[in-house]
Write a protein that holds these residues in place. Structure first.
Motif, mmCIF file in Angstrom:
data_model
loop_
_atom_site.group_PDB
_atom_site.id
_atom_site.type_symbol
_atom_site.label_atom_id
_atom_site.label_comp_id
_atom_site.label_asym_id
_atom_site.label_seq_id
_atom_site.Cartn_x
_atom_site.Cartn_y
_atom_site.Cartn_z
ATOM 1 N N GLY A 18 -12.987 9.977 -2.605
ATOM 2 C CA GLY A 18 -13.288 9.577 -3.969
ATOM 3 C C GLY A 18 -12.303 8.559 -4.495
ATOM 4 N N VAL A 19 -12.524 8.097 -5.705
ATOM 5 C CA VAL A 19 -11.697 7.045 -6.291
ATOM 6 C C VAL A 19 -10.284 7.511 -6.612
ATOM 7 N N HIS A 20 -10.020 8.804 -6.550
ATOM 8 C CA HIS A 20 -8.660 9.306 -6.752
ATOM 9 C C HIS A 20 -7.984 9.661 -5.428
ATOM 10 N N ALA A 21 -8.545 9.186 -4.336
ATOM 11 C CA ALA A 21 -7.946 9.375 -3.009
ATOM 12 C C ALA A 21 -8.293 8.180 -2.135
ATOM 13 N N LEU A 22 -7.954 6.985 -2.590
ATOM 14 C CA LEU A 22 -8.334 5.764 -1.881
ATOM 15 C C LEU A 22 -7.399 5.499 -0.699
ATOM 16 N N PRO A 23 -7.943 5.298 0.495
ATOM 17 C CA PRO A 23 -7.116 4.985 1.660
ATOM 18 C C PRO A 23 -6.673 3.525 1.635
ATOM 19 N N ARG A 24 -5.543 3.262 2.291
ATOM 20 C CA ARG A 24 -5.042 1.888 2.386
ATOM 21 C C ARG A 24 -4.509 1.626 3.783
ATOM 22 N N ILE A 25 -4.335 0.349 4.097
ATOM 23 C CA ILE A 25 -3.766 -0.077 5.376
ATOM 24 C C ILE A 25 -2.359 -0.619 5.128
ATOM 25 N N HIS A 26 -1.375 -0.073 5.823
ATOM 26 C CA HIS A 26 -0.007 -0.586 5.715
ATOM 27 C C HIS A 26 0.084 -1.954 6.391
ATOM 28 N N ILE A 27 0.709 -2.906 5.692
ATOM 29 C CA ILE A 27 0.924 -4.248 6.226
ATOM 30 C C ILE A 27 2.416 -4.539 6.210
ATOM 31 N N GLY A 28 2.943 -5.018 7.338
ATOM 32 C CA GLY A 28 4.371 -5.291 7.426
ATOM 33 C C GLY A 28 4.675 -6.601 8.121
ATOM 34 N N GLU A 29 5.945 -6.765 8.466
ATOM 35 C CA GLU A 29 6.430 -8.012 9.042
ATOM 36 C C GLU A 29 5.805 -8.306 10.402
ATOM 37 N N ASN A 30 5.440 -7.273 11.145
ATOM 38 C CA ASN A 30 4.904 -7.481 12.496
ATOM 39 C C ASN A 30 3.414 -7.806 12.521
ATOM 40 N N ASP A 31 2.786 -7.842 11.359
ATOM 41 C CA ASP A 31 1.343 -8.050 11.321
ATOM 42 C C ASP A 31 1.006 -9.537 11.348
ATOM 43 N N THR A 32 0.791 -10.012 12.566
ATOM 44 C CA THR A 32 0.353 -11.383 12.790
ATOM 45 C C THR A 32 -1.158 -11.467 12.531
ATOM 46 N N SER A 33 -1.721 -12.637 12.733
ATOM 47 C CA SER A 33 -3.151 -12.815 12.500
ATOM 48 C C SER A 33 -3.978 -11.911 13.406
ATOM 49 N N VAL A 34 -3.533 -11.716 14.642
ATOM 50 C CA VAL A 34 -4.269 -10.847 15.568
ATOM 51 C C VAL A 34 -4.234 -9.407 15.078
ATOM 52 N N ARG A 35 -3.060 -8.941 14.681
ATOM 53 C CA ARG A 35 -2.937 -7.562 14.190
ATOM 54 C C ARG A 35 -3.718 -7.363 12.894
ATOM 55 N N LEU A 36 -3.724 -8.361 12.029
ATOM 56 C CA LEU A 36 -4.502 -8.257 10.796
ATOM 57 C C LEU A 36 -5.990 -8.117 11.112
ATOM 58 N N PHE A 37 -6.458 -8.919 12.055
ATOM 59 C CA PHE A 37 -7.864 -8.842 12.436
ATOM 60 C C PHE A 37 -8.209 -7.447 12.951
ATOM 61 N N LEU A 38 -7.360 -6.899 13.829
ATOM 62 C CA LEU A 38 -7.619 -5.577 14.389
ATOM 63 C C LEU A 38 -7.547 -4.494 13.319
#
Length: 230
Positions: A195-215
């Motif tokens: 539900g809207v009070h438990a929204l999942p997210r993706i952690h993004i950091g320094e190691n996230d290149t374009s390939v990792r972002l795509f995956l």
């Protein structure tokens, strides 16, 4: 899901992304026809039946580097974002990170600057960044409800969003957040909760290149259940 923007030399929790890397990640989104927005704007667009080209960008903890380094990059790309701040630690530090390094948190003026910036939403991360699943009833109320009241007074806006410290939540905590009047809340991996009070997210950091972002983008859609009510 972002945290700090700055020097990544001393980053034991891998929560910092350099300005250069953030700029490249925002460019990656833009080249694919995607636009970063605040969570409030994303959910409003979804409620209207749109938003397929929008990506909610969030920055946890409310470090001063959000205003100093992230906001100029976001504005350069025409993006918005939500920053989740700690009104119980104004002008303080991230004392909850045992391994450091110590980083400054936004104070009243910095939060007002963020709130006044077009496309930037200010949400609550609780008062002091504690594990709410271990909090007693009075502490939970203060961390959730009082933080919203303080931020609303500080920014002059109706604070819609909450972010669970450490991403930890259970049914009791989620109910407290909903009952405090928040329109939505962000977790990391909410498990069986939905539900809207438990929204999942993706952690993004320094190691996230374009390939990792795509995956990460592709795998997120495969791993997560559709969010009910969003």
């Amino acid at each position: 899901m972002y945290h700090s923007v700055g020097d990544t030399t001393d980053d034991p929790y891998r929560l910092t992304v350099s300005p250069g890397r953030l700029a490249r990640q925002l460019g990656w989104l833009r080249r694919r026809g995607l636009r970063g927005v605040s969570m409030a704007d994303l959910l409003a667009a979804r409620a209207r039946g749109g938003g397929r080209n929008l990506v909610g960008l969030t920055f946890d903890d409310g470090y001063t580097d959000f205003v100093d380094l992230a906001v100029p990059l976001l504005r350069r790309h025409g993006f918005g974002a939500t920053v989740f701040v700690l009104p119980g630690r104004l002008d303080g530090e991230n004392a909850w990170d045992a391994l450091g390094p110590r980083k400054r948190l936004l104070g009243e003026q910095g939060i007002r600057v963020a709130a006044a910036t077009e496309g930037i939403e200010v949400g609550s991360h609780g008062l002091t960044h504690i594990d709410l699943t271990r909090a007693d009833a009075e502490t939970l109320r203060a961390e959730v409800a009082d933080s919203r009241a303080l931020l609303s007074e500080l920014t002059g806006t109706d604070v819609q969003g909450f972010c669970y410290p450490y991403g930890y939540l259970d049914q009791r905590v989620m109910d407290a957040v909903r009952d405090a009047g928040y329109s939505y809340a962000c977790a990391v991996d909410p498990g069986p909760l939905n539900g809207v009070h438990a929204l999942p997210r993706i952690h993004i950091g320094e190691n996230d290149t374009s390939v990792r972002l795509f995956l990460k983008h592709r795998l997120h859609r495969l791993r997560r259940r559709p969010v009910k009510g969003a």
